[in-house]
Write an enzyme that holds these catalytic residues in place. Structure first.
Site, PDB file in Angstrom:
ATOM      1  N   CYS A 129       0.738  -1.107  -0.042  1.00 53.57           N
ATOM      2  CA  CYS A 129       0.003  -0.028   0.020  1.00 53.57           C
ATOM      3  C   CYS A 129       0.864   1.107  -0.103  1.00 53.57           C
ATOM      4  CB  CYS A 129      -0.786   0.043   1.328  1.00 53.57           C
ATOM      5  SG  CYS A 129      -2.112   1.419   1.344  1.00 53.57           S
ATOM      6  N   CYS A 182      -1.235   3.200  -6.472  1.00 55.26           N
ATOM      7  CA  CYS A 182      -2.053   2.474  -5.737  1.00 55.26           C
ATOM      8  C   CYS A 182      -2.224   1.001  -6.066  1.00 55.26           C
ATOM      9  CB  CYS A 182      -3.610   2.996  -5.407  1.00 55.26           C
ATOM     10  SG  CYS A 182      -4.598   2.120  -4.541  1.00 55.26           S
TER      11      CYS A 182
END
Length: 266
Positions: free
Chosen positions: A78, A193
């Site tokens: 992440c 992302c």
């Protein structure tokens, strides 16, 4: 248990299910390892969190995760989490090896021909000093546009689960990535992302012109493999390859998705 113990798992952490893009690559390169996928769905999405509160949440989660599962290595799949809390995780848990995810700005700067690069990310990653430092360190010769989407991570989660999205919805989120100036066009979009690569084919179809969509998942997996060398004769351990959700209550579609990735859910 000793360092590089093949019976200790690899822990992959994300705010939701986007980190499955990294898990998929890591399992190819590390077939002898068991995996635990941890989704902080109770905290999802991370993009809108205040930095201090999110940093505290991540550190608190890892205090329990490391105690419960004693992984060999942790992959923070992440960008938002690692660009904020990566240094604090390494300082707080110095005995653990953390492999992070950061925007692929360096390879984008090396590959671009037009000099126009866009970074498609969450608002949290866009505003992070870490991201600005990467640009300053590796991409000063490029025009880097940071595009922080408020909605795309949620949309990606819905898309991964098979829920419908309209082309107009998606196009509105990616349109700011495309710049045309002085006869040059954006030629690389960094997917900053881990949710976004699941939508890459959709992005390609809706893009106003072809670009290179940079997905860092394979590079992250290669780094994890380097940190955990293969032991001759090691075999995949039993009782691993499962998913943990911080909400404790993943819905049916999510459980079915996990099964498709070979992960059990409690």
């Amino acid at each position: 248990m000793t360092a590089n113990d093949p019976n200790r798992p690899v822990l992959v952490f994300d705010s939701g299910i986007g980190g499955l893009t990294v898990l998929r690559e890591a399992r190819v390169l590390m077939p002898e390892r068991g995996f635990i996928y941890v989704a902080d769905d109770a905290g999802f999405p991370y993009g809108g969190w205040e930095e201090e509160a999110l940093n505290a949440r991540i550190l608190s989660l890892f205090e329990k995760l490391l105690a419960d599962y004693r992984p060999e290595i942790c992959i923070i799949a992440c960008n938002t989490a690692f660009t904020l809390a990566g240094a604090a995780l390494r300082e707080t848990f110095p005995e653990m090896t953390f492999v992070g995810t950061v925007p692929a700005i360096k390879p984008a700067a090396e590959r671009t021909r037009s000099g126009l690069v866009s970074v498609l990310a969450t608002p949290g990653t866009v505003k992070r000093a870490y991201t600005r430092d990467l640009i300053q360190s590796f991409a000063t010769q490029c025009d880097v546009r940071l595009v922080g989407s408020q909605n795309l991570a949620r949309m990606a989660e819905a898309y991964i689960r098979g829920e419908p999205l309209t082309d107009d919805e998606v196009q509105a989120e990616i349109a700011p990535c495309f710049v045309e100036t002085d006869g040059k066009k954006t030629d690389i979009v960094v997917l900053a992302c881990t949710h976004y690569p699941f939508m890459a084919n959709l992005f390609r179809r809706l893009a106003p012109w072809p670009v290179d969509w940079l997905d860092p998942a394979e590079a992250i997996a290669r780094q994890a493999r380097r940190k955990v060398p293969l032991i001759d004769g090691a075999e995949h351990p039993e009782d691993f390859d499962f998913a943990v959700f911080t909400s404790g209550n993943p819905n049916f579609a999510t459980r079915r998705l996990m099964q498709g990735f070979g992960l059990s859910t409690s």
